[in-house]
Design a protein around this motif. Structure first.
Motif, PDB file in Angstrom:
ATOM      1  N   LEU A  56       0.667  -1.381  -0.109  1.00 11.02           N
ATOM      2  CA  LEU A  56       0.195  -0.362   0.024  1.00 11.02           C
ATOM      3  C   LEU A  56       1.139   1.092  -0.202  1.00 11.02           C
ATOM      4  N   ARG A  59       1.990   1.706  -3.765  1.00 13.50           N
ATOM      5  CA  ARG A  59       0.980   2.196  -4.517  1.00 13.50           C
ATOM      6  C   ARG A  59       0.888   3.402  -4.296  1.00 13.50           C
ATOM      7  N   THR A  60       0.610   4.022  -2.700  1.00 13.07           N
ATOM      8  CA  THR A  60       0.766   5.663  -2.236  1.00 13.07           C
ATOM      9  C   THR A  60       1.255   6.305  -2.682  1.00 13.07           C
ATOM     10  N   GLU A  63       1.401   7.573  -6.229  1.00 12.84           N
ATOM     11  CA  GLU A  63      -0.214   7.938  -6.852  1.00 12.84           C
ATOM     12  C   GLU A  63      -0.188   9.571  -6.244  1.00 12.84           C
TER      13      GLU A  63
ATOM     14  N   ARG B 101     -19.730   2.515  -9.586  1.00 11.22           N
ATOM     15  CA  ARG B 101     -19.445   1.991  -7.223  1.00 11.22           C
ATOM     16  C   ARG B 101     -20.508   1.349  -6.908  1.00 11.22           C
ATOM     17  N   TYR B 154     -14.459  -7.053  -8.529  1.00 10.12           N
ATOM     18  CA  TYR B 154     -14.271  -6.272  -7.157  1.00 10.12           C
ATOM     19  C   TYR B 154     -12.953  -6.449  -6.194  1.00 10.12           C
ATOM     20  N   VAL B 157      -9.693  -4.724  -8.552  1.00  6.92           N
ATOM     21  CA  VAL B 157     -10.007  -3.374  -8.622  1.00  6.92           C
ATOM     22  C   VAL B 157      -8.906  -3.104  -6.468  1.00  6.92           C
ATOM     23  N   LEU B 158      -9.536  -4.063  -6.157  1.00 11.45           N
ATOM     24  CA  LEU B 158      -8.561  -4.037  -4.205  1.00 11.45           C
ATOM     25  C   LEU B 158      -7.348  -4.600  -4.453  1.00 11.45           C
ATOM     26  N   ASP B 160      -5.389  -3.806  -6.902  1.00  9.54           N
ATOM     27  CA  ASP B 160      -4.831  -2.980  -7.806  1.00  9.54           C
ATOM     28  C   ASP B 160      -4.929  -2.055  -6.941  1.00  9.54           C
ATOM     29  N   ASN B 161      -5.838  -0.907  -5.728  1.00  5.91           N
ATOM     30  CA  ASN B 161      -5.721  -0.413  -5.011  1.00  5.91           C
ATOM     31  C   ASN B 161      -4.731  -0.214  -3.813  1.00  5.91           C
ATOM     32  N   LEU B 162      -4.348  -1.759  -3.912  1.00  3.97           N
ATOM     33  CA  LEU B 162      -3.374  -2.322  -2.334  1.00  3.97           C
ATOM     34  C   LEU B 162      -2.163  -2.109  -3.074  1.00  3.97           C
TER      35      LEU B 162
END
Ligand code: HEM
Lengths: 121, 184
Positions: A56, A59-60, A63, B101, B154, B157-158, B160-162
């Motif tokens: 994380l 990623r942060t 970003e 969403r 879902y 996406v999770l 990818d975000n983390l």
């Protein structure tokens, strides 16, 4: 053999300062590779969390255009958790108490991570 | 079922779930009895969704459009072709729900509604009782497959975000407090 060498890197790290209480080398997928963690910790769970935290952080940082992540530091009322990359496949995590001198901690953990990364190659 | 060799998780799903060519045959066979009833079921589906205050804002102003896409999707379950195009379609639906969403809970709840509402329609309208039983089993398998494929988006996406790998996602999902077994 290699595991023993990695274990000794962690033991050395823990011995370098009285403030460092524990450390672990974890795979990017969250598996404990070698650890010197206190007995009561749930290694499986902590390792997954640590790997996720560093990911994380990566990623942060990307970003927010902060460039390549160098470390993730979590500070609580009792101490610090420092997480750094140890090569492309692993993560080094060190737990230090509140007395830790952060500059020294960063350096000690960075050198230990570099040594571990070299062994993992 | 034609399953992509490059997708071992999907192969596992189909293998254990028992999805096979039999499903294609039976669904295509009974389609003629069920297709005319799907618009009515869709109306009922959107009535139920609109009754739920937490869902209403997502569908308000676009119910007629959503009904059209939903009937097309329901019909696709009875088309008897569940190859790569069908799989990609479900993945696209997952992407769309992420884009607008819609939380996974609402998709799961909708699937539960359909699992409850469709079997009686099949039982009452397929003349041959054996066919109705077989088609119901196939339909339930297909709904689960669709939900799995939508849910996978879902999860992607999770991840990818983390910034995490599929293996780490599974570990985070399974090493809970009090999990006793050693991780595999
Ligand atoms: C069984 C569950 C569901 C299925 C099979 C389904 C199916 C679909 C399909 C086929 C599309 C068109 C996708 C595309 O072409 O890209 C779509 C879009 C959409 N769905 Fe769902 N849906 C389900 C549940 C829900 C729920 C519960 C909501 C609301 C909470 C919802 C809201 C939407 C919205 C807002 C769109 C985008 C419409 C647009 O502007 O184009 N869906 N859905």
């Amino acid at each position: 053999m290699r595991e023993d060498q990695i274990k000794s890197i962690l033991t050395d790290l823990n011995g370098r300062s009285a403030s460092i209480e524990a450390s672990a080398l974890i795979s990017k997928d969250g598996l404990v590779l070698t650890s010197a963690l206190p007995g009561q910790m749930d290694e499986d769970r902590v390792s997954a969390m640590v790997a996720a935290l560093l990911s994380l952080g990566d990623r942060t940082a990307a970003e927010l255009s902060c460039g390549q992540l160098e470390q993730t530091l979590v500070t609580g009322s009792h101490g610090h958790i420092l997480i750094v990359h140890a090569g492309p496949q692993a993560v080094l995590c060190a737990i230090a108490n509140k007395t830790a001198k952060l500059g020294l901690l960063f350096l000690d953990v960075k050198y230990a991570a570099q040594a571990a990364a070299a062994l993992l190659q | 079922m034609q399953v992509d060799d490059q997708d071992p998780n999907l192969s596992t799903f189909c293998q254990v779930g028992g999805l096979s060519r039999q499903d294609q045959h039976i669904m295509a066979k009974v389609a003629v009895y069920i297709r005319p009833l799907l618009p009515l079921l869709t109306d009922r589906f959107y009535e139920v969704l609109a009754e739920e205050p937490s869902i209403r804002p997502y569908i308000e102003g676009r119910v007629e459009h959503l009904k059209k896409t939903h009937v097309v999707w329901l019909n696709s379950l009875f088309a008897g072709d569940y190859g790569p195009e069908f799989i990609q379609r479900q993945e696209k639906i997952g992407e769309t729900h992420v884009r607008v969403r819609v939380p996974p809970l609402f998709v799961a709840a909708s699937m539960a509604f359909l699992r409850g509402a469709l079997p009686p329609v099949l039982a009452a309208n397929i003349p041959n009782a054996q066919d109705a039983i077989a088609a119901t089993a196939s339909l339930l398998r297909l709904l689960d497959l669709c939900q799995y494929l939508i849910d996978r988006k879902y999860a992607e996406v999770l991840m990818d975000n983390l910034g995490i790998s599929p293996a780490l996602l599974v570990r985070l999902q399974t090493v809970g407090k009090g999990t006793t077994a050693k991780t595999l």
